[in-house]
Design a protein around this motif. Structure first.
Motif, PDB file in Angstrom:
ATOM      1  N   THR A 149      -1.689   1.948 -12.663  1.00 32.03           N
ATOM      2  CA  THR A 149      -3.238   2.872 -11.130  1.00 32.03           C
ATOM      3  C   THR A 149      -2.177   2.223  -9.502  1.00 32.03           C
ATOM      4  OG1 THR A 149      -4.090   1.495 -11.764  1.00 32.03           O
ATOM      5  CG2 THR A 149      -4.134   3.464 -12.363  1.00 32.03           C
ATOM      6  N   HIS A 150      -1.699   0.385 -10.146  1.00 31.00           N
ATOM      7  CA  HIS A 150      -1.399   0.338  -8.913  1.00 31.00           C
ATOM      8  C   HIS A 150       0.321   0.199  -8.320  1.00 31.00           C
ATOM      9  CE1 HIS A 150      -5.418  -1.579  -7.834  1.00 31.00           C
ATOM     10  NE2 HIS A 150      -5.568  -1.452  -8.857  1.00 31.00           N
ATOM     11  N   ALA A 151       1.055   0.820  -8.504  1.00 29.03           N
ATOM     12  CA  ALA A 151       2.139   1.263  -8.331  1.00 29.03           C
ATOM     13  C   ALA A 151       2.448   2.586  -7.417  1.00 29.03           C
ATOM     14  CB  ALA A 151       2.880   1.744  -9.208  1.00 29.03           C
ATOM     15  N   LEU A 152       3.405   2.445  -6.121  1.00 28.58           N
ATOM     16  CA  LEU A 152       3.719   4.030  -6.435  1.00 28.58           C
ATOM     17  C   LEU A 152       4.390   4.480  -6.812  1.00 28.58           C
ATOM     18  CD1 LEU A 152       5.458   2.370  -2.883  1.00 28.58           C
ATOM     19  CD2 LEU A 152       2.972   2.467  -2.847  1.00 28.58           C
ATOM     20  N   ASN A 210       8.494   2.272   3.760  1.00 29.89           N
ATOM     21  CA  ASN A 210       6.545   1.372   4.597  1.00 29.89           C
ATOM     22  C   ASN A 210       6.104  -0.371   3.740  1.00 29.89           C
ATOM     23  OD1 ASN A 210       4.379   2.421   6.614  1.00 29.89           O
ATOM     24  ND2 ASN A 210       5.699   4.371   5.703  1.00 29.89           N
ATOM     25  N   TYR A 242       5.728  -3.563   5.575  1.00 30.17           N
ATOM     26  CA  TYR A 242       4.640  -3.803   5.455  1.00 30.17           C
ATOM     27  C   TYR A 242       4.213  -4.779   4.698  1.00 30.17           C
ATOM     28  CZ  TYR A 242       3.720  -0.458   9.482  1.00 30.17           C
ATOM     29  OH  TYR A 242       3.678   0.302  10.351  1.00 30.17           O
ATOM     30  N   GLU A 266       1.703  -6.421   4.159  1.00 31.49           N
ATOM     31  CA  GLU A 266       0.677  -7.077   3.616  1.00 31.49           C
ATOM     32  C   GLU A 266       0.105  -5.772   2.656  1.00 31.49           C
ATOM     33  OE1 GLU A 266       1.334  -6.388   7.067  1.00 31.49           O
ATOM     34  OE2 GLU A 266      -0.186  -4.962   7.875  1.00 31.49           O
ATOM     35  N   LEU A 267       1.367  -4.457   2.851  1.00 31.86           N
ATOM     36  CA  LEU A 267       1.458  -3.779   1.485  1.00 31.86           C
ATOM     37  C   LEU A 267       2.269  -3.803   0.094  1.00 31.86           C
ATOM     38  CD1 LEU A 267       0.760  -0.910   0.694  1.00 31.86           C
ATOM     39  CD2 LEU A 267       3.048  -0.441   2.511  1.00 31.86           C
ATOM     40  N   GLU A 290       1.887  -7.632  -0.188  1.00 30.36           N
ATOM     41  CA  GLU A 290       0.884  -8.239  -1.363  1.00 30.36           C
ATOM     42  C   GLU A 290       0.034  -7.708  -2.237  1.00 30.36           C
ATOM     43  OE1 GLU A 290       1.082 -11.258  -1.656  1.00 30.36           O
ATOM     44  OE2 GLU A 290       2.893 -10.995  -1.282  1.00 30.36           O
ATOM     45  N   GLU A 291      -0.620  -6.664  -0.789  1.00 29.79           N
ATOM     46  CA  GLU A 291      -1.628  -6.212  -2.059  1.00 29.79           C
ATOM     47  C   GLU A 291      -1.052  -5.412  -3.304  1.00 29.79           C
ATOM     48  OE1 GLU A 291      -4.317  -6.128  -0.966  1.00 29.79           O
ATOM     49  OE2 GLU A 291      -5.904  -5.323  -2.175  1.00 29.79           O
ATOM     50  N   LEU A 292      -0.366  -4.950  -3.713  1.00 30.06           N
ATOM     51  CA  LEU A 292       0.324  -4.126  -4.467  1.00 30.06           C
ATOM     52  C   LEU A 292       0.744  -4.478  -5.842  1.00 30.06           C
ATOM     53  CD1 LEU A 292       2.536  -1.231  -3.310  1.00 30.06           C
ATOM     54  CD2 LEU A 292       1.203  -0.477  -4.724  1.00 30.06           C
ATOM     55  N   GLN A 335      -0.175  -8.882  -6.148  1.00 25.76           N
ATOM     56  CA  GLN A 335      -1.811  -9.128  -6.119  1.00 25.76           C
ATOM     57  C   GLN A 335      -2.567  -8.421  -7.011  1.00 25.76           C
ATOM     58  OE1 GLN A 335      -4.709 -10.773  -3.253  1.00 25.76           O
ATOM     59  NE2 GLN A 335      -5.950  -9.892  -4.846  1.00 25.76           N
ATOM     60  N   ASN A 336      -2.788  -7.084  -6.940  1.00 25.55           N
ATOM     61  CA  ASN A 336      -3.484  -5.690  -8.036  1.00 25.55           C
ATOM     62  C   ASN A 336      -2.776  -5.673  -9.304  1.00 25.55           C
ATOM     63  OD1 ASN A 336      -6.037  -5.636  -6.181  1.00 25.55           O
ATOM     64  ND2 ASN A 336      -5.025  -4.180  -4.428  1.00 25.55           N
ATOM     65  N   GLU A 361      -3.378  -6.047 -12.701  1.00 26.83           N
ATOM     66  CA  GLU A 361      -3.610  -4.554 -14.274  1.00 26.83           C
ATOM     67  C   GLU A 361      -2.276  -5.383 -15.150  1.00 26.83           C
ATOM     68  OE1 GLU A 361      -2.612  -0.998 -12.148  1.00 26.83           O
ATOM     69  OE2 GLU A 361      -3.584  -0.293 -13.474  1.00 26.83           O
ATOM     70  N   ARG A 407      -6.302  -6.892   2.007  1.00 24.53           N
ATOM     71  CA  ARG A 407      -5.517  -6.580   3.451  1.00 24.53           C
ATOM     72  C   ARG A 407      -4.871  -5.099   3.856  1.00 24.53           C
ATOM     73  NH1 ARG A 407      -3.509  -9.349  -1.520  1.00 24.53           N
ATOM     74  NH2 ARG A 407      -3.431 -11.534  -1.165  1.00 24.53           N
ATOM     75  N   ILE A 408      -4.285  -4.374   3.389  1.00 21.06           N
ATOM     76  CA  ILE A 408      -3.969  -3.337   3.793  1.00 21.06           C
ATOM     77  C   ILE A 408      -4.990  -2.635   4.418  1.00 21.06           C
ATOM     78  CG2 ILE A 408      -2.181  -2.753   2.446  1.00 21.06           C
ATOM     79  CD1 ILE A 408      -3.929  -0.855   1.168  1.00 21.06           C
ATOM     80  N   ARG A 418      -4.626  -3.037  13.417  1.00 19.70           N
ATOM     81  CA  ARG A 418      -4.056  -3.157  14.654  1.00 19.70           C
ATOM     82  C   ARG A 418      -4.458  -1.808  15.593  1.00 19.70           C
ATOM     83  NH1 ARG A 418       1.990  -4.197  12.017  1.00 19.70           N
ATOM     84  NH2 ARG A 418       1.659  -5.693  10.469  1.00 19.70           N
ATOM     85  N   PHE A 434     -10.467   0.877  -7.575  1.00 18.87           N
ATOM     86  CA  PHE A 434      -8.673   2.301  -8.139  1.00 18.87           C
ATOM     87  C   PHE A 434      -9.145   2.847  -9.229  1.00 18.87           C
ATOM     88  CE2 PHE A 434      -4.776   2.607  -7.807  1.00 18.87           C
ATOM     89  CZ  PHE A 434      -5.156   4.166  -7.226  1.00 18.87           C
ATOM     90  N   ASN A 435      -9.533   1.203 -10.331  1.00 22.12           N
ATOM     91  CA  ASN A 435      -9.293   1.559 -11.774  1.00 22.12           C
ATOM     92  C   ASN A 435     -10.884   2.506 -11.632  1.00 22.12           C
ATOM     93  OD1 ASN A 435      -7.079  -0.103 -12.021  1.00 22.12           O
ATOM     94  ND2 ASN A 435      -8.216  -1.827 -12.310  1.00 22.12           N
ATOM     95  N   TYR A 445      -2.634   2.855  -1.605  1.00 26.06           N
ATOM     96  CA  TYR A 445      -1.490   2.530  -1.054  1.00 26.06           C
ATOM     97  C   TYR A 445      -0.806   3.679   0.405  1.00 26.06           C
ATOM     98  CZ  TYR A 445      -2.683  -0.808  -4.143  1.00 26.06           C
ATOM     99  OH  TYR A 445      -3.322  -1.654  -5.149  1.00 26.06           O
ATOM    100  N   ASP A 446      -0.977   4.809  -0.346  1.00 27.21           N
ATOM    101  CA  ASP A 446      -0.417   6.165   0.020  1.00 27.21           C
ATOM    102  C   ASP A 446      -1.260   6.624   1.155  1.00 27.21           C
ATOM    103  OD1 ASP A 446       0.890   6.309  -1.772  1.00 27.21           O
ATOM    104  OD2 ASP A 446       0.452   8.473  -2.855  1.00 27.21           O
ATOM    105  N   PHE A 505      -2.332   3.620   3.234  1.00 32.43           N
ATOM    106  CA  PHE A 505      -2.158   3.168   4.083  1.00 32.43           C
ATOM    107  C   PHE A 505      -0.928   3.513   4.457  1.00 32.43           C
ATOM    108  CE2 PHE A 505       0.668  -0.273   4.988  1.00 32.43           C
ATOM    109  CZ  PHE A 505      -0.380  -1.417   6.326  1.00 32.43           C
ATOM    110  N   ILE A 506       0.105   3.953   4.154  1.00 30.78           N
ATOM    111  CA  ILE A 506       0.907   4.500   4.562  1.00 30.78           C
ATOM    112  C   ILE A 506       1.196   5.460   5.543  1.00 30.78           C
ATOM    113  CG2 ILE A 506       3.728   5.632   4.012  1.00 30.78           C
ATOM    114  CD1 ILE A 506       3.550   3.649   1.210  1.00 30.78           C
TER     115      ILE A 506
END
Lengths: 411, 413
Positions: free
Chosen positions: A349-352, A368, A372, A374-375, A377-379, A381-382, A386, B312-313, B320, B357-358, B373-374, B376-377
């Motif tokens: 789930t924690h993927a683009l 993006n 960023y 923060e993006l 890092e967040e991805l 870490q999670n 996972e 963080r996001i 910001r 999220f899970n 993430y989408d 945030f983008i």
């Protein structure tokens, strides 16, 4: 429970994901207490000592017996790559002293030659289930079943349609279909693969079990902690065979779009394959070749170094039955952007995620990610948290249940 | 005596449209009108219109019945544009004189946490909107998602409000009951009403849950629970999203029948009645102090800010946006300020939440994006366009100022 398994050489030999999958499954099954006789094609001149190491008591609890059959088959071979392989060997290996052919003069005859060993092995091996991995082993498995009448499990890691971008070789797809039809149970490595098997081969959905793949948790390479050699530049990584299946074209197109927004980006391509030249030429045409680094085929620790250096791993596969490599990236702490046309996208789930053809959306996401921290890092870490749940025990446990069910049916 | 106090939250955000990086500098229409109309009309049909009709009927049938609402400014704005009949039906309710309208931030924002000035301005904007539409002035405040602390209570009292709503969260209540009126542990005299989340959530979340030991929740059973409060409490604060009726709990769960029979059933006991938040404050003396030094909210099991600012996001995108405040306000471009404020709506940050999220639970249900993430983008792309517009407008004002200077110099020469 005793399993007769027709599989592929274990890593570090160049057998790609299939060898890794066989190794991991065997390891997992032995931890479940199952006895496995593992049959694999083995190229000439390979030292036995290497296998002894791999089969150390720690890894397999003394539960696995290896049976090697001399053959020059390797996974992902095509008719043309087989012919090249054969040529390389020279006549010494193709013909023995009596001038009789040792190996088949084409891929098909070699597969059939290899398969003949199936019934021979079934004769000398006591087993409860026969398990075979991808099309090249299917006929061997079928022969074994005809001999000992034991339940037959066809594992499908990729269909011919995945490998060829939808232009299957008819001979291969026929062998593939035959194996799937004759099997009592089919194990697919994702719903994506299950759907392909139903769509292309008309296999009854009720006999297909989905077993998602896992990854070995104890690999010392995860801790190399390789840093990027660049200060300013970020690294976007492609790692895999450079073949139509893996979508290298889309990677290059996306790179040229990303560079308009983030010029300080390096695109690293790790792997080899028949589309390498085309990839280089296209990058040159787009005038971005200087932003590319081609590493060639990587193995062992270098794979992990590449992941650890990268800011993002991109898997733009056109058709990816599972995509274990994406889990490898996560294990190395690298965020991933994966195509929705993949099995792994069903479980992480924690993927683009993007459609492989949508280079605009890929660009949108990559820019993006690069912009960023923060993006990232967040991805990171999670997804790192996972990925810990995708271990070897879960798929082995599920596979054992599949065996139990099919054995029950045979009683 | 137990006074049942209903407060219903009514809010819809301006959801953003898909805004890829290629649109930066090219498109200024950030919001997905089509989607927003679709959601608004759907919820109007399933909830707002039928629920308002039912409430009106109940208010007419039972002179003692009372309810209160908080309607976000962005909700009212959307209704005015696309569903005026919804506003009309709320007006009819307000006109009964038995319905209290509460105060909140116009943009349903997290402004207090980032800019007190912006927070204050949004409350004033909301006040003006409520005066224009309903002809009343709110006197009791509820912050976005019931975000609350001593500090907020103090700030709100300084703005002239007589009461504030909060979550009756056990670690804050300690051994106290949520069913009493309190004062915050501040120097002031504002009154604090605490949500009885167990009983409110029995209706809002558990009503249709067949796995719940008390299912099905009948009016009879609920009234017995209310009656049992009589010895220990004075009020029962049932705070919830209005969308509970017909949207979160669908009509076929029997939620409308439940609420419909509740007033008559409750009023059978002469010790029960209904009150609005203001009436509670006017009727009962506070029974002690509640000390809440940290920020709490009514969201998730943590009851903290983590649903909007937990990762963080979320934190970065939220800070910001408030970093732009000074420049945005100085530029004076109304459209720009308006867009900037719509981006402050808490929902945008809720969509970026990764902690659940899970689980595919309530967060997913409300999320128009495939992944946090989408979301945030998309948000950052819009922010980048907003930043460009801000720069453009600053340059324009600089160059027009230069022109004026030149002219004046010309005259002087």
């Amino acid at each position: 429970m005793k399993i007769l398994m027709f599989g592929w050489e274990f890593p570090p030999f160049k057998s790609g994901g299939l060898g890794t999958a066989c190794y991991d499954l065997t390891k997992g099954l032995s931890r479940q207490g199952l006895d496995v006789t593992f049959v694999m094609p083995t190229a000439p001149k390979k030292a036995d000592a290497e296998f002894v190491n791999l089969l150390g008591a720690n890894n397999f609890a003394g539960k696995v017996k290896i049976r090697k059959i001399s053959s020059i088959l390797t996974p992902y071979q095509s008719f043309s790559s087989y012919s090249e392989e054969l040529k390389k060997l020279g006549t010494d290996y193709v013909k023995n002293s009596n001038d009789k052919e040792v190996y088949g003069n084409n891929l098909y005859t070699e597969v059939m030659r290899y398969s003949a060993a199936g019934s021979e092995i079934a004769e000398e091996t006591d087993c409860d289930v026969i398990h075979m991995h991808d099309w090249m082993t299917y006929q061997a498995g079928i022969n074994a079943k005809e001999h000992n009448k034991k339940p037959l499990v066809a594992h499908i890691h990729a269909t011919e349609y995945d490998r060829t971008g939808g232009n299957p070789n008819k001979i291969i797809s026929n062998i593939e279909r035959n194996g799937l039809v004759k099997a009592d149970v089919v194990i697919a490595n994702s719903h994506f693969t299950k759907n392909n098997v139903i769509k292309h081969y008309g296999i009854n959905p009720d006999k297909i079990e989905v077993v998602h793949w896992g990854i070995d948790s104890d690999n010392p390479h995860y801790n190399i902690n390789q840093k990027s050699p660049f200060n300013k530049e970020k690294i976007v990584l492609f790692l895999g065979r450079i073949t139509i299946q893996k979508g290298p074209d889309y990677f290059v197109e996306t790179a040229s779009k990303v560079l308009k927004y983030e010029p300080n980006t390096k695109f690293v391509v790790a792997g080899s394959g028949d589309m390498f030249e085309r990839m280089v030429n296209r990058a040159d045409e787009l005038d971005i070749l200087d932003r590319f680094i081609f590493t060639g085929f990587l193995r062992g620790a270098d794979v992990h170094r590449a992941f650890q250096m990268a800011d993002l791993y991109v898997m733009p596969s056109v058709s990816e039955p599972f995509g274990l490599v994406a889990l490898e990236a996560l294990k190395n702490g690298t965020p991933i952007l994966i195509s929705k046309q993949s099995g792994v996208s069903e479980v992480v789930t924690h993927a683009l995620k993007v459609d492989f053809w949508d280079t605009d959306e890929m660009t949108n996401k990559i820019v993006n990610i690069l912009k960023y921290s923060e993006l990232r890092e967040e991805l990171k870490q999670n997804s790192f948290r996972e990925v810990q749940q995708f271990n070897l025990d879960k798929p082995a446990e599920k596979t054992r249940q599949v065996y139990e069910k099919v054995i029950e049916r045979y009683k | 005596m137990v006074s049942v106090c209903f407060y219903f939250q009514v809010h819809q955000p301006f959801r953003m449209r898909n805004y890829p990086i290629f649109d930066i500098g090219k498109r200024q229409d950030y919001f997905d009108d089509e989607k927003n109309i679709e959601v608004l009309l759907k919820v109007a049909r399933k909830c707002y219109l039928p629920a308002n009709q039912l409430m009106l009927k109940l208010l007419k049938a039972h002179p003692e019945f009372r309810i209160s609402f908080s309607l976000s400014g962005v909700f009212i704005e959307q209704c005015e544009r696309w569903a005026p009949e919804v506003i009309e039906s709320f007006k009819k309710l307000a006109d009964t004189g038995k319905v209290e309208i509460l105060s909140e931030t116009y943009y349903h924002s997290l402004a207090y946490l980032f800019s007190k000035e912006e927070f204050k301005e949004q409350i004033e904007m909301h006040k003006k909107k409520i005066q224009d539409v309903f002809g009343v002035t709110p006197t009791v405040f509820r912050n976005t998602e019931l975000i609350y602390s001593n500090e907020i209570a103090e700030f709100i009292e300084d703005m002239g409000f007589k009461g504030i709503l909060s979550e009756g969260w056990d670690p804050i209540l300690k051994d106290k009951s949520p069913n009493l009126i309190y004062r915050p542990a501040t120097k002031g005299n504002i009154r604090l009403l605490m949500k009885n989340y167990r009983m409110a959530d029995d209706i809002a979340f558990r009503f249709s849950n067949k796995g719940w030991s008390e299912w099905p929740l009948t009016t009879d059973k609920f009234c017995q629970w209310v009656n049992s409060i009589n010895n220990t409490g004075k009020c029962l604060n049932l705070f919830m999203d209005y969308e509970t009726f017909g949207e979160h709990q669908w009509e076929d769960t029997g939620i409308f029948n439940f609420i419909s029979s509740l007033p008559s059933e409750l009023l059978k006991n002469p010790d029960n009645d209904f009150k609005t938040p203001s009436e509670l404050i006017d009727s009962y003396e506070p029974e002690g102090e509640i000390n809440c030094q940290q920020m709490i909210s009514w969201a998730d099991v943590e009851r903290d800010l983590s649903a909007w600012l937990g990762n963080r996001i979320q934190r970065s995108s939220a800070s910001r946006i408030y970093e732009m405040e000074k420049e945005i306000k100085e530029c004076g471009d109304k459209d720009l300020i308006n867009d900037w404020r719509k981006l402050q709506t808490s929902d945008h940050f809720y969509y970026m939440c990764t902690k659940w999220f899970n689980d595919g639970d309530v967060h997913k249900y409300f999320n128009p994006y495939d992944s946090p993430y989408d979301s945030f983008i998309n948000f950052m792309n819009v922010m980048n366009d907003l930043t460009l517009r801000l720069k453009d407008s600053e340059q324009m004002s600089v160059s027009s100022a230069d022109e004026v200077n030149c002219n004046e110099m010309g005259k002087a020469v």
